[in-house]
Design a protein around this motif. Structure first.
Motif, PDB file in Angstrom:
ATOM      1  N   VAL A 124      48.195  21.823  91.444  1.00  0.00           N
ATOM      2  CA  VAL A 124      47.754  22.910  92.313  1.00  0.00           C
ATOM      3  C   VAL A 124      48.576  22.861  93.593  1.00  0.00           C
ATOM      4  O   VAL A 124      48.701  21.805  94.219  1.00  0.00           O
ATOM      5  CB  VAL A 124      46.253  22.786  92.635  1.00  0.00           C
ATOM      6  N   ARG A 125      49.134  23.995  93.997  1.00  0.00           N
ATOM      7  CA  ARG A 125      49.952  24.074  95.216  1.00  0.00           C
ATOM      8  C   ARG A 125      49.383  25.174  96.113  1.00  0.00           C
ATOM      9  O   ARG A 125      49.793  26.332  96.028  1.00  0.00           O
ATOM     10  CB  ARG A 125      51.416  24.363  94.870  1.00  0.00           C
ATOM     11  N   GLN A 126      48.456  24.807  96.968  1.00  0.00           N
ATOM     12  CA  GLN A 126      47.841  25.787  97.851  1.00  0.00           C
ATOM     13  C   GLN A 126      48.880  26.388  98.790  1.00  0.00           C
ATOM     14  O   GLN A 126      49.714  25.689  99.355  1.00  0.00           O
ATOM     15  CB  GLN A 126      46.719  25.153  98.673  1.00  0.00           C
ATOM     16  N   GLY A 127      48.827  27.720  98.935  1.00  0.00           N
ATOM     17  CA  GLY A 127      49.737  28.416  99.831  1.00  0.00           C
ATOM     18  C   GLY A 127      51.079  28.762  99.224  1.00  0.00           C
ATOM     19  O   GLY A 127      51.897  29.412  99.875  1.00  0.00           O
ATOM     20  N   GLY A 172      43.347  26.723  97.226  1.00  0.00           N
ATOM     21  CA  GLY A 172      43.461  25.354  96.738  1.00  0.00           C
ATOM     22  C   GLY A 172      42.622  25.062  95.521  1.00  0.00           C
ATOM     23  O   GLY A 172      42.583  23.917  95.044  1.00  0.00           O
ATOM     24  N   GLU A 173      41.953  26.081  94.973  1.00  0.00           N
ATOM     25  CA  GLU A 173      41.200  25.885  93.737  1.00  0.00           C
ATOM     26  C   GLU A 173      42.162  25.792  92.558  1.00  0.00           C
ATOM     27  O   GLU A 173      43.338  26.129  92.661  1.00  0.00           O
ATOM     28  CB  GLU A 173      40.206  27.032  93.531  1.00  0.00           C
ATOM     29  N   SER A 174      41.636  25.355  91.421  1.00  0.00           N
ATOM     30  CA  SER A 174      42.481  25.103  90.261  1.00  0.00           C
ATOM     31  C   SER A 174      42.213  26.092  89.134  1.00  0.00           C
ATOM     32  O   SER A 174      41.117  26.120  88.567  1.00  0.00           O
ATOM     33  CB  SER A 174      42.256  23.677  89.744  1.00  0.00           C
ATOM     34  N   CYS A 175      43.193  26.938  88.866  1.00  0.00           N
ATOM     35  CA  CYS A 175      43.210  27.821  87.693  1.00  0.00           C
ATOM     36  C   CYS A 175      42.178  28.943  87.761  1.00  0.00           C
ATOM     37  O   CYS A 175      41.848  29.539  86.733  1.00  0.00           O
ATOM     38  CB  CYS A 175      42.994  27.030  86.395  1.00  0.00           C
ATOM     39  N   THR A 176      41.679  29.276  88.975  1.00  0.00           N
ATOM     40  CA  THR A 176      40.735  30.373  89.124  1.00  0.00           C
ATOM     41  C   THR A 176      41.465  31.621  89.595  1.00  0.00           C
ATOM     42  O   THR A 176      42.635  31.570  89.988  1.00  0.00           O
ATOM     43  CB  THR A 176      39.632  30.014  90.133  1.00  0.00           C
ATOM     44  N   VAL A 177      40.792  32.769  89.563  1.00  0.00           N
ATOM     45  CA  VAL A 177      41.406  34.012  90.014  1.00  0.00           C
ATOM     46  C   VAL A 177      41.836  33.870  91.479  1.00  0.00           C
ATOM     47  O   VAL A 177      41.071  33.389  92.319  1.00  0.00           O
ATOM     48  CB  VAL A 177      40.424  35.190  89.844  1.00  0.00           C
TER      49      VAL A 177
END
Length: 290
Positions: free
Chosen positions: A255-258, A236-241
């Motif tokens: 951001v779309r977690q999962g 759920g983080e934004s734009c990280t590895v």
């Protein structure tokens, strides 16, 4: 991007009981509930996708592919991700062409049984700029693979796929098939230092895991490869590895977690000759250049 397997297993161990175990599902195993729902909704005209022609890398998945005009006598190609290269992740703006390689690949049949070990002669093309893809040239031809093992290469579609298409992500590493649909396309996707263009977003049923990187994304109606599986937002983080974000044409970030993603492959056929030699100067070739 989907981590190499060791990192993925470590992450799952740290996560504990809240994370799904990264274990291979037997080819004959019943699909998950979401996959069953997709199968019931599928048109009767859709064909079953198998593992035939997929390959297992040391840390990723891949597939033996050809282009619509490839000759049977041409050296065969293996498609995977740029981040799966044995040389490490290419940096932003880096494009690798015609670099010697002796990497090996385990060739699978339709049941997921390893029937041969294929060997590369070179990395024909690899990058993580605009896309996340790599093509290895092998020491053998399509005709030799078919004659020896009865396995045909998967054909890469040379046109842009469409939203709603029923697809299968076929992982040679895990010997597992993920069935879902193309949910849509992402104008720009950012992950760490990398940016990818016009990425494929899956519906939630394709819950891919570490080791599925490089899997072919196959159109169930045509049997052709339309993309190469590469990443998903894990935390759920934004734009990280391992947590890519979507950026629209106006710069808005989502951001779309999962949710998991792939990179389209229709650009590749225009950049190779009928003998599978890379020609980045060919008419219609829009791949990033060194």
């Amino acid at each position: 991007m989907r981590k190499p397997l060791v990192a993925a297993l470590f992450a799952l161990a740290i996560a504990g009981a809240g994370a799904a175990p990264a274990v291979a599902a037997p080819v004959s195993a019943a699909p998950a509930a979401a996959e069953k729902a997709d199968a019931k909704a599928a048109s009767p005209k859709l064909q079953a996708v198998t593992l035939a022609g997929t390959v297992a890398l040391s840390n990723c998945s891949g597939s033996v592919v050809r282009f619509p005009n490839s000759l049977d006598t041409a050296p065969a190609l293996v498609l995977t991700n740029g981040h799966c290269l044995e040389t490490g992740f290419p940096g932003p703006g880096e494009v690798i062409v015609n670099r010697a390689s002796t990497r090996t690949f385990g060739l699978l049949n339709s049941a997921g049984t390893r029937v041969a070990t294929l060997r590369a002669s070179k990395i024909a093309y690899g990058t993580m700029t605009d896309t996340d893809a790599a093509l290895y040239q092998l020491t053998t031809t399509y005709a030799a693979i078919r004659n020896s093992y009865g396995i045909n290469a998967l054909t890469v579609q040379d046109t842009h796929p469409t939203a709603g298409t029923a697809i299968t992500v076929a992982s040679g590493y895990w010997k597992r098939l993920y069935n879902c649909n193309i949910d849509g396309f992402v104008y720009r996707m950012k992950e760490g230092d990398w940016t990818w263009k016009d990425s494929v977003r899956y519906t939630s049923a394709c819950n891919t895991i570490g080791g599925t990187s490089g899997s072919p994304v196959v159109d169930q109606a045509t049997g052709k490869v339309v993309a190469v599986n590469n990443t998903g937002n894990e935390d759920g983080e934004s734009c990280t590895v391992n947590n890519p974000c979507e950026v629209d044409a106006s710069g808005n970030v989502t951001v779309r977690q999962g949710i998991n993603y792939a990179q389209q492959t229709y650009q590749f056929p225009a950049c190779f000759t009928t003998g599978n030699q890379l020609n980045l100067s060919a008419s219609g070739c829009v791949l990033p250049k060194p």
